[in-house]
Structure formats: structure tokens, C-alpha cells
Design an enzyme around this catalytic site. Structure first.
Site, PDB file in Angstrom:
ATOM      1  N   ILE A   1       0.868  -1.181   0.000  1.00  0.00           N
ATOM      2  CA  ILE A   1       0.000   0.000   0.000  1.00  0.00           C
ATOM      3  C   ILE A   1       0.904   1.230   0.000  1.00  0.00           C
ATOM      4  CG2 ILE A   1      -1.690   1.312   1.347  1.00  0.00           C
ATOM      5  CD1 ILE A   1      -2.752  -1.383   2.383  1.00  0.00           C
TER       6      ILE A   1
ATOM      7  N   HIS B   1      -6.679  -4.132 -10.326  1.00  0.00           N
ATOM      8  CA  HIS B   1      -7.151  -4.924  -9.183  1.00  0.00           C
ATOM      9  C   HIS B   1      -8.101  -6.018  -9.672  1.00  0.00           C
ATOM     10  CE1 HIS B   1      -7.909  -5.944  -5.080  1.00  0.00           C
ATOM     11  NE2 HIS B   1      -9.205  -5.814  -5.246  1.00  0.00           N
TER      12      HIS B   1
HETATM   13  C1  GRF Z   1      -2.826 -10.266 -10.166  1.00  0.00           C
HETATM   14  O1  GRF Z   1      -4.146 -10.708  -9.890  1.00  0.00           O
HETATM   15  C2  GRF Z   1      -2.680  -8.841  -9.707  1.00  0.00           C
HETATM   16  O2  GRF Z   1      -3.808  -8.042  -9.966  1.00  0.00           O
HETATM   17  C3  GRF Z   1      -2.497  -9.067  -8.239  1.00  0.00           C
HETATM   18  O3  GRF Z   1      -1.517 -10.082  -8.200  1.00  0.00           O
HETATM   19  C4  GRF Z   1      -1.827 -11.008  -9.279  1.00  0.00           C
HETATM   20  C5  GRF Z   1      -0.574 -11.441  -9.963  1.00  0.00           C
HETATM   21  O4  GRF Z   1      -0.176 -10.458 -10.838  1.00  0.00           O
HETATM   22  N1  GRF Z   1      -2.111  -7.885  -7.535  1.00  0.00           N
HETATM   23  P1  GRF Z   1       1.178 -10.661 -11.723  1.00  0.00           P
HETATM   24  O5  GRF Z   1       1.109 -12.019 -12.369  1.00  0.00           O
HETATM   25  O6  GRF Z   1       2.337 -10.542 -10.750  1.00  0.00           O
HETATM   26  O7  GRF Z   1       1.130  -9.553 -12.728  1.00  0.00           O
END
Ligand code: GRF
Length: 201
Positions: free
Chosen positions: A94, A111
Site C-alpha cells: 500500500i 485490481h
Molecule cells: C494479479 O491478480 C494482480 O492483480 C495481483 O496479483 C496477481 C498477480 O499479478 N495484484 P502478476 O502475475 O504478478 O502480474
């Protein structure tokens, strides 16, 4: 068309980063990723960036640092790349205003849930559970601006419904949501770049 400069921030697998890289390489996105920043050296997305020849920086928060101090240092690193947009793609920390205020109207977050539902971590799992409890009939994905410290709450740039089916395992749903994320994120960055070009014309 001028290419937009992006800094992409990650914490994990980087499949959304990969979607941006692939779109740029396929000339479907008029952008250039100036750097990939991760808050942990464990992020596989760093490997993806290296494969694509993109500079990477690992900026982990020191134990003795408070969040604002860390975020200010993080902002200084990102600023050196002079990004038009900062993309939070699987970024799991965050951010405080000491980061956010450095990039007004230029931080885009992805998100894996619809606006106002399942903010925070494990959003897909919580949606799947809610479906099992017959509380929801579908879930979705959203891409939004990050104007302040609200978690997964900023002005929505795009959203898309993702269906859930009775036979879905959690993995089935995760796969469907991630596929939707990859498309929606690239589409929305493209739309935002064009919009900004138009506004500045
Ligand atoms: C995704 O759902 C993203 O939105 C969330 O973590 C997941 C993995 O994302 N925050 P990535 O494969 O690391 O892009």
C-alpha cells in the site's frame, strides 16, 4: 506517435508486466517501459524484465524505515525515469502520499475485482468463496487511478465482468481473471495514453 514512458512496479510473477511487454513488442501499445521496480528480489517478473532487456531495480523496505521514508525513496527512484505513467501491476504494497503525491494523476493500478468489491489481497479467492456461498453471481477486474491512500478505490478507468461457473475450481477462476487482467490492463493503458495525447494536443 510519441511513445509514452512507463515505469512498471511489481511484487510477484509479473504476468501483467509480461502482457505489457508483449503488447509493446507486437507494436500494439505506443509505450516504452523505462524500468521495472520490485519491492522484493523474489519477484519472477524481474526475470521477465531482464529477458526483455528492461532495466530493473529492487527496492525493499528496510526494517528500520517507516513507510513514508521508504515511499519517498521509492518515488525518487521512479522519478529518475521521468515516467508519463506509473503502472502498479501486481504491486503488493500500500503506497502512502509520500509516493503518490510525486505522480499526480499518473499512477494506474490493476485490481482483480470489480469496483467496491473485495479490496486488498486475495481478491480472487474471496470472490470464489463468495460465489460458493451464493453471495455473488460473477466477479471482475478493474483498472483505476491512485489519487490517494484509498486501497483499490480510485477513479475507475475500466472494468470488466468475469463469469464464474458452478464447476469452477479456484484455479479455473484465477486463470480466467488473469486472462481478463492482461487484456484490460493493456487496453486501458493504451486508451489513457491516447486520451492524454488528445488533452495535451
Ligand atoms: C494479479 O491478480 C494482480 O492483480 C495481483 O496479483 C496477481 C498477480 O499479478 N495484484 P502478476 O502475475 O504478478 O502480474
Amino acid at each position: 506517435m510519441k511513445k509514452a514512458s512507463l515505469v512498471v512496479m511489481i511484487s510477484g510473477n509479473g504476468s501483467n508486466l509480461q502482457a505489457i511487454i508483449d503488447a509493446i513488442q507486437a507494436k500494439n501499445l505506443p509505450a516504452e517501459i523505462k524500468a521495472v521496480i520490485s519491492n522484493t528480489r523474489e519477484a519472477y517478473g524481474l526475470e521477465r524484465a531482464k529477458q526483455a532487456g528492461i532495466p530493473t531495480t529492487i527496492k525493499a523496505k528496510r526494517k528500520d524505515q517507516d513507510r513514508e521514508q521508504y515511499d519517498a525513496e521509492l518515488a525518487d527512484i521512479v522519478k529518475t525515469h521521468q515516467p508519463d505513467f506509473v503502472i502498479l501491476a501486481g504491486w503488493m504494497r500500500i503506497l502512502t502520499m509520500s509516493f503518490i503525491s510525486a505522480f499526480p494523476n499518473r499512477i494506474i493500478n490493476l485490481h482483480p475485482a470489480l469496483p467496491g468489491t473485495f479490496p486488498g489481497v486475495h481478491a480472487i479467492e474471496r470472490a470464489w468463496q463468495a460465489y460458493q456461498n451464493k453471495e455473488i453471481s460473477h466477479t471482475g477486474v478493474m483498472v483505476h487511478l491512485v489519487p490517494d491512500e484509498g486501497v483499490d478505490l480510485g477513479p475507475v478507468l475500466a472494468q470488466k465482468v468475469v463469469d464464474i461457473y458452478p464447476k469452477d475450481t479456484l484455479e479455473d477462476l484465477e486463470k480466467r481473471v488473469h486472462h481478463c487482467e492482461h487484456e484490460l490492463l493493456v487496453e486501458t493503458i493504451h486508451k489513457t495514453i491516447l486520451q492524454t495525447e488528445e488533452n495535451n494536443a
